[in-house]
Scaffold this motif. Structure first.
Motif, mmCIF file in Angstrom:
data_model
loop_
_atom_site.group_PDB
_atom_site.id
_atom_site.type_symbol
_atom_site.label_atom_id
_atom_site.label_comp_id
_atom_site.label_asym_id
_atom_site.label_seq_id
_atom_site.Cartn_x
_atom_site.Cartn_y
_atom_site.Cartn_z
ATOM 1 N N HIS A 108 -38.610 39.196 77.118
ATOM 2 C CA HIS A 108 -37.651 39.481 78.230
ATOM 3 C C HIS A 108 -38.572 39.326 79.460
ATOM 4 N N ARG A 109 -39.825 39.764 79.399
ATOM 5 C CA ARG A 109 -40.694 39.658 80.567
ATOM 6 C C ARG A 109 -40.536 38.246 81.232
ATOM 7 N N VAL A 110 -40.925 37.100 80.415
ATOM 8 C CA VAL A 110 -40.959 35.725 80.810
ATOM 9 C C VAL A 110 -39.438 35.271 81.208
ATOM 10 N N ARG A 112 -37.071 37.230 82.337
ATOM 11 C CA ARG A 112 -36.611 38.093 83.246
ATOM 12 C C ARG A 112 -37.009 37.369 84.878
ATOM 13 N N THR A 113 -38.175 37.057 84.589
ATOM 14 C CA THR A 113 -38.886 36.218 85.826
ATOM 15 C C THR A 113 -38.450 34.927 86.145
ATOM 16 N N ASN A 114 -38.505 34.049 85.008
ATOM 17 C CA ASN A 114 -38.185 32.884 85.148
ATOM 18 C C ASN A 114 -36.821 32.187 85.092
ATOM 19 N N LEU A 115 -36.164 32.885 84.241
ATOM 20 C CA LEU A 115 -34.600 32.594 84.337
ATOM 21 C C LEU A 115 -33.758 33.413 85.205
ATOM 22 N N ASP A 116 -33.848 34.622 84.913
ATOM 23 C CA ASP A 116 -33.137 35.659 85.824
ATOM 24 C C ASP A 116 -33.451 35.750 87.183
ATOM 25 N N GLY A 149 -40.974 20.803 74.166
ATOM 26 C CA GLY A 149 -41.350 22.075 73.528
ATOM 27 C C GLY A 149 -42.944 22.377 73.607
ATOM 28 N N GLY A 150 -43.393 23.404 73.082
ATOM 29 C CA GLY A 150 -44.667 23.932 73.108
ATOM 30 C C GLY A 150 -44.942 24.932 72.214
ATOM 31 N N ALA A 151 -45.891 24.599 71.389
ATOM 32 C CA ALA A 151 -46.322 25.865 70.273
ATOM 33 C C ALA A 151 -46.819 26.895 71.187
ATOM 34 N N ALA A 155 -40.970 31.480 74.764
ATOM 35 C CA ALA A 155 -40.178 31.943 75.793
ATOM 36 C C ALA A 155 -40.210 31.268 76.970
ATOM 37 N N TYR A 156 -41.322 30.593 77.449
ATOM 38 C CA TYR A 156 -41.406 29.808 78.596
ATOM 39 C C TYR A 156 -40.727 28.723 78.389
ATOM 40 N N THR A 157 -40.640 27.825 77.227
ATOM 41 C CA THR A 157 -39.832 26.618 76.990
ATOM 42 C C THR A 157 -38.727 27.054 77.273
ATOM 43 N N THR A 158 -37.997 28.040 76.654
ATOM 44 C CA THR A 158 -36.626 28.621 76.730
ATOM 45 C C THR A 158 -36.098 28.690 77.983
ATOM 46 N N SER A 159 -36.960 29.318 78.589
ATOM 47 C CA SER A 159 -36.758 29.653 80.073
ATOM 48 C C SER A 159 -36.325 28.281 81.224
#
Length: 251
Positions: A108-110, A112-116, A149-151, A155-159
């Protein structure tokens, strides 16, 4: 060369790394730069560095993941400069962890910043552009990780993947309001956020070997592309993913 004289450009997360590079780029093209970021001391240093480069810049304290903070920052910016002509939604964080060990809080933290955060900032810009009635430009900053993608970076990739969809949707929906929206897709850029990766020799060998230009980018290599994408007059160029990665995604 792009001329942004008389334009006001907001750069979220513009006090360091790629954001600072883009801020300098639009500023060198003549724009008034407004950095939105949380950390006051880093904001002050960034504004001073931009001033040394001949860029007119200021900063507004803003937590881009907080709706009230974003709305306040937009109100303060428009009150100070009369209008915003471009929003560069760049603020983002990463949190590496094996997928099975990723906590819901970190996820959620990632996001919330990147996408939200990008949603809130681009929505504030959209509302301003529509009310003003003179068009505008947006740059949504994604990443090449959205393509491969990235191992450890679920969260970062999804955002960053979500930002591609958001940028495309904004381009379609806001075109009738003469708002130009494009998605910047940078590859490997040497910033403070990835210092730990650059200290890993094996990782650097692998990533540079896959990059046809055989190196990572520096933030100042985004000066011209940022200025180009920030120009609200180039309305027919919208809805595009502009990949700047040294050939990484095609190699």
């Amino acid at each position: 060369m792009t001329d942004l004289t008389g334009r006001t450009v907001v750069v979220t997360g513009g006090n360091s790394g790629l954001g600072l590079g883009m801020a300098e780029g639009v500023g060198r093209a003549g724009a008034q730069v407004v950095i939105w970021s949380r950390t006051a001391t880093r904001n002050e240093k960034a504004v001073a560095a931009l001033a040394e480069a001949g860029v007119r810049a200021s900063a507004v304290a803003c937590d881009t993941s907080d709706e009230a903070s974003v709305d306040k920052a937009m109100a303060e910016t428009t009150s100070r400069y009369g209008a915003v002509d471009c929003m560069i939604a760049n603020a983002g964080i990463a949190a590496a962890a094996p997928y099975a060990e990723t906590s819901l809080d970190d996820w959620h933290r990632v996001l919330r910043t990147n996408l939200d955060g990008t949603f809130l900032c681009t929505r504030a810009a959209a509302r301003h552009f529509i009310e003003r009635g003179e068009g505008g430009a947006m740059v949504v900053v994604s990443s090449t990780i959205s393509r491969y993608g990235g191992a450890g970076q679920a969260a970062y990739t999804t955002s960053k993947s979500g930002l591609v969809g958001l940028g495309r949707t904004l381009a379609v929906e806001l075109a009738r309001h003469r708002v130009r929206v494009n998605i910047l897709v940078p590859g490997w850029v040497a910033t403070a956020m990835n210092t730990h990766l650059r200290e890993n020799e094996a990782f650097m060998r692998a990533t540079t070997a896959r990059t046809p230009v055989r190196r990572w980018a520096q933030p100042d290599e985004f000066h011209e592309v940022a200025a180009f994408l920030a120009d609200p007059t180039l309305m027919y160029h919208t809805g595009n993913e502009v990949i700047v990665d040294g050939g990484y995604t095609v190699y």
